[in-house]
Every structure is written in structure tokens, then in C-alpha cells.
Design an enzyme around this catalytic site. Structure first.
Site, mmCIF file in Angstrom:
data_model
loop_
_atom_site.group_PDB
_atom_site.id
_atom_site.type_symbol
_atom_site.label_atom_id
_atom_site.label_comp_id
_atom_site.label_asym_id
_atom_site.label_seq_id
_atom_site.Cartn_x
_atom_site.Cartn_y
_atom_site.Cartn_z
ATOM 1 N N ASP A 3 47.984 64.326 28.976
ATOM 2 C CA ASP A 3 48.264 63.649 30.231
ATOM 3 C C ASP A 3 47.068 63.837 31.164
ATOM 4 O O ASP A 3 46.566 64.964 31.315
ATOM 5 C CB ASP A 3 49.537 64.222 30.866
ATOM 6 C CG ASP A 3 50.049 63.363 31.999
ATOM 7 O OD1 ASP A 3 50.901 62.491 31.746
ATOM 8 O OD2 ASP A 3 49.587 63.560 33.140
ATOM 9 N N GLU B 157 49.344 57.079 31.839
ATOM 10 C CA GLU B 157 48.208 57.979 31.619
ATOM 11 C C GLU B 157 48.499 59.019 30.534
ATOM 12 O O GLU B 157 47.792 60.023 30.410
ATOM 13 C CB GLU B 157 47.844 58.691 32.923
ATOM 14 C CG GLU B 157 48.840 59.749 33.398
ATOM 15 C CD GLU B 157 50.004 59.192 34.210
ATOM 16 O OE1 GLU B 157 50.609 59.971 34.961
ATOM 17 O OE2 GLU B 157 50.292 57.979 34.097
#
Length: 332
Positions: free
Chosen positions: A194, A237
Site C-alpha cells: 500500500d 493504491e
């Protein structure tokens, strides 16, 4: 014996050899040509004229096969001299053909069949019968389908695999391992990643900058992991990587290598430096003892712990506890 007489004898010999097939080749749907030991065209059919874009009489008057069409295989020339070296019938796939007078980048995709003519009494090579099948249109169509298939499982922004492909590929790999004896199984590890504070990047630098960051992180992932590893954009993301034949320890090393590479990358968008870091969670699927979803949940828990502990770090979940392996706090 003069060269002229010898050449005439060879021509008569190869014509005699070809006569055995002459009635058969009349029904061939593919192009064919008979070449003597000097590379000259002895016989050809109308299909060859169509393939080469010349009239049949022009083909039959050609000084050599190479003056009409040249071949290459895996980037290496395949002229009549190379074709003459074959001692027995052979088929050659994925041959490139370049027609005389055409631009270098215009090539045909061909399948060749070669039947050598050898004088039985002396073993002398007289020439060969060459069958040409033009599969350019079929190959181009296959390439189009292949491109569409790749597009359907590829994220357009990052060019990584999609979440849908991940969710199809990983269960199939786990199922395959479950069918094998334990001593033949290999590890399958997963890394969940992430981008830290990605919302702040979008808010501060704009969404185009955010896309720029996503592309760069994806590029670094491709460079960092092995070709056998499957890198996916899971959403937003968040990224996922499948590492076949990678132990718990090796997966952790690979994840930390990625984390370090992202931290070290200087990302500049529209003359603004954007600091980017990555948090990761790692788990190795316990084949036969848990589902891939349970292993994914452990990787997700490890990722959450990385972010909770300060971000820009790698955490592992060994099935019993979470282990932090690398930590470089970035603030909150």
C-alpha cells in the site's frame, strides 16, 4: 564434362524426380516451388505468384529464389543454400519472408515444407521442393485476439495484472499444489502493498501526480520482482504480488527490497519532488491447511500492522503472530 552439359543433366535429373509428384501437386492449395542446386526456379504454381506478388512467368525467369523472396528464422537468414543443406523432409514454422522490393518492415509469416531431391545413384543433391503456406493473416488475427486477452486482464494505468486475474490465478495455483504429494509442493507467498499517505499525495499535488506515482511504483515492482512473480493492482493504491516457489523468508526479502527501492526513487512531477514510501504485509499460504483467502487475510493484517507501527515497513504474519522486519518511520 562441360558445366553447361552438367547443368543440363542436373536439370533433367531434378525434373525426373519432380515428375513423380507432378500430378499430386496440381491439387495443392499452398504455394510451391522447385529449386535446383544453384538456387534457380525450375517449377512453381500460381499460388507462389500470388504470395510473391509477381506474375508466374516472372517467377519462372528469376535467376534465383533469393531474388524473389528471402527467408529468416529467429532473425537468422535462411537462404536457398541453407535450405539445400536439409537431407530429409522437414517442416519449419514461424519463418519470416521478405519480398524483393518491399520495405524491410513488411514481412510475411510463413510455414515452410522442404523435400530434398537427391540422385539415388550418386547421393548428389539436385535441389528441393519447397512448400510455402502464408499464415500472415491468421497470425495477425491471433495477435489481435492475444492483445485483447491481455488487455482484459491488465490494468490500463499501471499495466499490472488486474484484481480479477489475481483472484483467478491464485486459487488455481493453490488447487494445483493441493493435488501434489507434500514432498513435491512448493511454497506460494503473497505480498500485499500500500502506498503510504496516497490521499495526501492526491490532495497536495493533484490526481495526475497520483497517477504518475502509481505508474512509477508499478514500474519498480516489475523491476524488483522475478518474471515468474505475478504483480497486480488490487485497487486504488493497493497492490498484490504472488510469489511462486518463494519461502516466507525469501518473500520478506523481496518485499523489503521493493520497499527500499520505492523509498530511494526520486519522483519529480512538474518540477515538484514527491516523497513516496510503501508499506507491505507478507504471508505464505499453508497448502492443505488453509484457504488462499485466509492467507490473504494474514497478509492484510500484517500490512495493517505496518501502517499502524509507522508505515514504510514490512511486516510478516507466520500464522501465529505478526513480525516486523523493517521499519523506517515517516511520521504519522
Amino acid at each position: 564434362m562441360s558445366e553447361a552439359v552438367k547443368s543440363l543433366d542436373n536439370l533433367e535429373s531434378i525434373t525426373t524426380e519432380f515428375a513423380r509428384f507432378e500430378h499430386f501437386v496440381k491439387v495443392l492449395l499452398d504455394a510451391y516451388v522447385v529449386i535446383d542446386a544453384q538456387g534457380r526456379v525450375i517449377k512453381a504454381n500460381q499460388m507462389l505468384a500470388q504470395v510473391t506478388g509477381q506474375k508466374l512467368r516472372q517467377v519462372l525467369k528469376a535467376e534465383s529464389l533469393d531474388s524473389i523472396i528471402t527467408f529468416s528464422l529467429d532473425g537468422k537468414p535462411l537462404g536457398f543454400k541453407e535450405l539445400l543443406e536439409y537431407d530429409s523432409p522437414i517442416r519449419i514454422d514461424e519463418v519470416r519472408g521478405h519480398l524483393a522490393g518491399k520495405p524491410e518492415n513488411e514481412t510475411l509469416n510463413l510455414i515452410l515444407g522442404i523435400y530434398p531431391f537427391v540422385q539415388q545413384s550418386t547421393g548428389q543433391k539436385l535441389g528441393f521442393f519447397l512448400l510455402l503456406r502464408d499464415v500472415t493473416a491468421e497470425t495477425n488475427l491471433q495477435d489481435q485476439y492475444k492483445d485483447k486477452a491481455i488487455q482484459s486482464i491488465t490494468d490500463p494505468l499501471t499495466t499490472l495484472f488486474t484484481r480479477a486475474y489475481f483472484e483467478e490465478y491464485l486459487p488455481s495455483q493453490v488447487s494445483r499444489m493441493e493435488t501434489l504429494p507434500e514432498n513435491e509442493r512448493y511454497h506460494i507467498s503473497v505480498v500485499m502493498c500500500d502506498i503510504d499517505f496516497f490521499k495526501k499525495i492526491n490532495d497536495k499535488y493533484g490526481h495526475q501526480a497520483g497517477d504518475y506515482v502509481l505508474k512509477n511504483v508499478s514500474r519498480i515492482m516489475k523491476q524488483t520482482f522475478r518474471k515468474t512473480d505475478v504483480c497486480c493492482r488490487y485497487g486504488g493504491e493497493e497492490f498484490l504480488v504472488i510469489l511462486p516457489a518463494a519461502s516466507f523468508e525469501n518473500a520478506a526479502i523481496a518485499a523489503n527490497k521493493l520497499r527500499q527501492a520505492v523509498q530511494d526513487e526520486v519522483m519529480i512531477f512538474e518540477e515538484q519532488h514527491i516523497p513516496v514510501t510503501l508499506s507491505c504485509g507478507v504471508a505464505t499460504i499453508q497448502i492443505g491447511k488453509e484457504t488462499y483467502s485466509e492467507a490473504m487475510a494474514r497478509a492484510d493484517a500484517a500490512l495493517y500492522d505496518s501502517k499502524h507501527q509507522g508505515r514504510n515497513m514490512v511486516s510478516l504474519h507466520d500464522g501465529a503472530k505478526i513480525i516486523n522486519t523493517a521499519r523506517t518511520p515517516t511520521g504519522s
